[in-house]
Design an enzyme around this catalytic site. Structure first.
Site, PDB file in Angstrom:
ATOM      1  N   GLU A 134       6.783   5.302  -4.694  1.00  0.00           N
ATOM      2  CA  GLU A 134       5.498   4.763  -3.849  1.00  0.00           C
ATOM      3  C   GLU A 134       6.033   2.785  -3.997  1.00  0.00           C
ATOM      4  O   GLU A 134       5.560   2.440  -3.217  1.00  0.00           O
ATOM      5  CB  GLU A 134       4.345   4.790  -5.195  1.00  0.00           C
ATOM      6  CG  GLU A 134       3.557   3.973  -4.070  1.00  0.00           C
ATOM      7  CD  GLU A 134       2.217   4.192  -5.542  1.00  0.00           C
ATOM      8  OE1 GLU A 134       1.860   3.090  -5.958  1.00  0.00           O
ATOM      9  OE2 GLU A 134       1.865   5.236  -6.357  1.00  0.00           O
TER      10      GLU A 134
ATOM     11  N   ASP B 129       5.842   0.753  -0.801  1.00  0.00           N
ATOM     12  CA  ASP B 129       5.135  -0.810  -0.324  1.00  0.00           C
ATOM     13  C   ASP B 129       5.837  -1.651  -0.481  1.00  0.00           C
ATOM     14  O   ASP B 129       5.169  -2.874   0.840  1.00  0.00           O
ATOM     15  CB  ASP B 129       4.777  -0.991  -2.297  1.00  0.00           C
ATOM     16  CG  ASP B 129       3.128  -2.020  -2.413  1.00  0.00           C
ATOM     17  OD1 ASP B 129       2.801  -1.963  -1.189  1.00  0.00           O
ATOM     18  OD2 ASP B 129       3.525  -2.819  -2.718  1.00  0.00           O
TER      19      ASP B 129
ATOM     20  N   ASP C  53      -1.389   5.985  -1.249  1.00  0.00           N
ATOM     21  CA  ASP C  53       0.463   5.958  -2.105  1.00  0.00           C
ATOM     22  C   ASP C  53       0.856   6.951  -1.523  1.00  0.00           C
ATOM     23  O   ASP C  53       2.478   6.647  -1.426  1.00  0.00           O
ATOM     24  CB  ASP C  53      -0.084   6.660  -3.458  1.00  0.00           C
ATOM     25  CG  ASP C  53      -1.044   5.722  -4.679  1.00  0.00           C
ATOM     26  OD1 ASP C  53      -1.384   4.625  -3.911  1.00  0.00           O
ATOM     27  OD2 ASP C  53      -1.045   5.536  -5.273  1.00  0.00           O
TER      28      ASP C  53
ATOM     29  N   GLU D 157       3.061   5.327   0.964  1.00  0.00           N
ATOM     30  CA  GLU D 157       4.095   4.496   0.873  1.00  0.00           C
ATOM     31  C   GLU D 157       5.384   5.484   0.225  1.00  0.00           C
ATOM     32  O   GLU D 157       6.503   5.012   0.330  1.00  0.00           O
ATOM     33  CB  GLU D 157       3.309   3.684  -0.176  1.00  0.00           C
ATOM     34  CG  GLU D 157       2.494   2.575   0.272  1.00  0.00           C
ATOM     35  CD  GLU D 157       1.894   1.682  -0.658  1.00  0.00           C
ATOM     36  OE1 GLU D 157       1.314   0.812  -0.684  1.00  0.00           O
ATOM     37  OE2 GLU D 157       1.809   2.256  -1.463  1.00  0.00           O
TER      38      GLU D 157
END
Length: 226
Positions: free
Chosen positions: A43, A47, A116, A119
């Site tokens: 995650e 991001d 989440d 990502e």
């Protein structure tokens, strides 16, 4: 996992990466003895990948937007709400590996968990196949989708509605320049609010330039309101 790979348009060479991307911390904690790892590290990486690809796209496709507007637009594109829409398009909830309590508590539809996981999946694709397939997925499910919404939105009307929340507001669109040959002329327009420039846009027609100026103005005015 094949159904998810079909949605992504990508087949993993290392399926373990995708499995890891779908593993929530609640499941990892319950299955630590079996070596389960959560998707939190993926995650983190995803991001950054999402932010970089989106920033690159905005920089190249919106040469008229200043840094502040680019920042606000990127934030809107990569926000939780946007990622949840992607998760729903993938049917991601059904593939998540959750702990018993999280699963019973509706974790498969929890926005933060879905965002989440999106990502994490992007990071898994990047690690498995490089930046090109990750960029393509972001382009398809986030950037192209946003561009389509933008084409269907009347930014001039939206700006008018925004400023009319206060009485006495006066909007004015000004053509400030044009360049290029007649068959490919580019127009530049500024939109003024009560005599102050609040947005600037370019386009291959005056109408397009005005719409882009209104879009920039909305981003600027909404940013000041935060």
């Amino acid at each position: 996992m094949q159904a998810l790979e079909e949605k992504l348009g990508y087949t993993f060479r290392d399926p373990a990466l995708l499995d890891n991307a779908l593993t929530h911390s609640s499941y990892a904690n319950e299955n630590r003895a079996a070596g389960a790892q959560s998707n939190e590290r993926l995650e983190f990486l995803g991001d950054s990948i999402l932010g970089m690809v989106t920033a690159d796209y905005l920089y190249r496709t919106h040469p008229d937007l200043p840094e502040g507007d680019l920042t606000r637009t990127r934030a809107a594109l990569v926000c939780e709400e946007s990622l949840v829409e992607v998760a729903q398009a993938w049917g991601l909830g059904q593939f998540l590996k959750l702990g018993r309590g999280e699963n019973a508590g509706g974790g498969r539809t929890r926005p933060s968990i879905q965002a989440d996981a999106v990502e994490a999946v992007l990071a898994a694709v990047f690690l498995d196949g490089g930046i090109a397939p990750a960029r393509q997925i972001i382009q398809t499910y986030i950037l192209d989708a946003e561009a389509e919404r933008g084409r269907n939105r009347d930014y001039k009307t939206a700006l008018q509605e925004l400023v009319q929340r206060e009485s006495g507001q006066v909007l004015r669109y000004c053509l400030v320049g044009s360049s290029g040959p007649d068959h490919a002329k580019v127009f530049a327009v500024e939109v003024e609010l009560n005599g102050n420039t609040v947005g600037r846009g370019q386009g291959h027609s005056k109408k397009e330039a005005e719409q882009n100026a209104a879009r920039a103005a909305i981003a600027a005015l909404e940013g000041k309101g935060k």
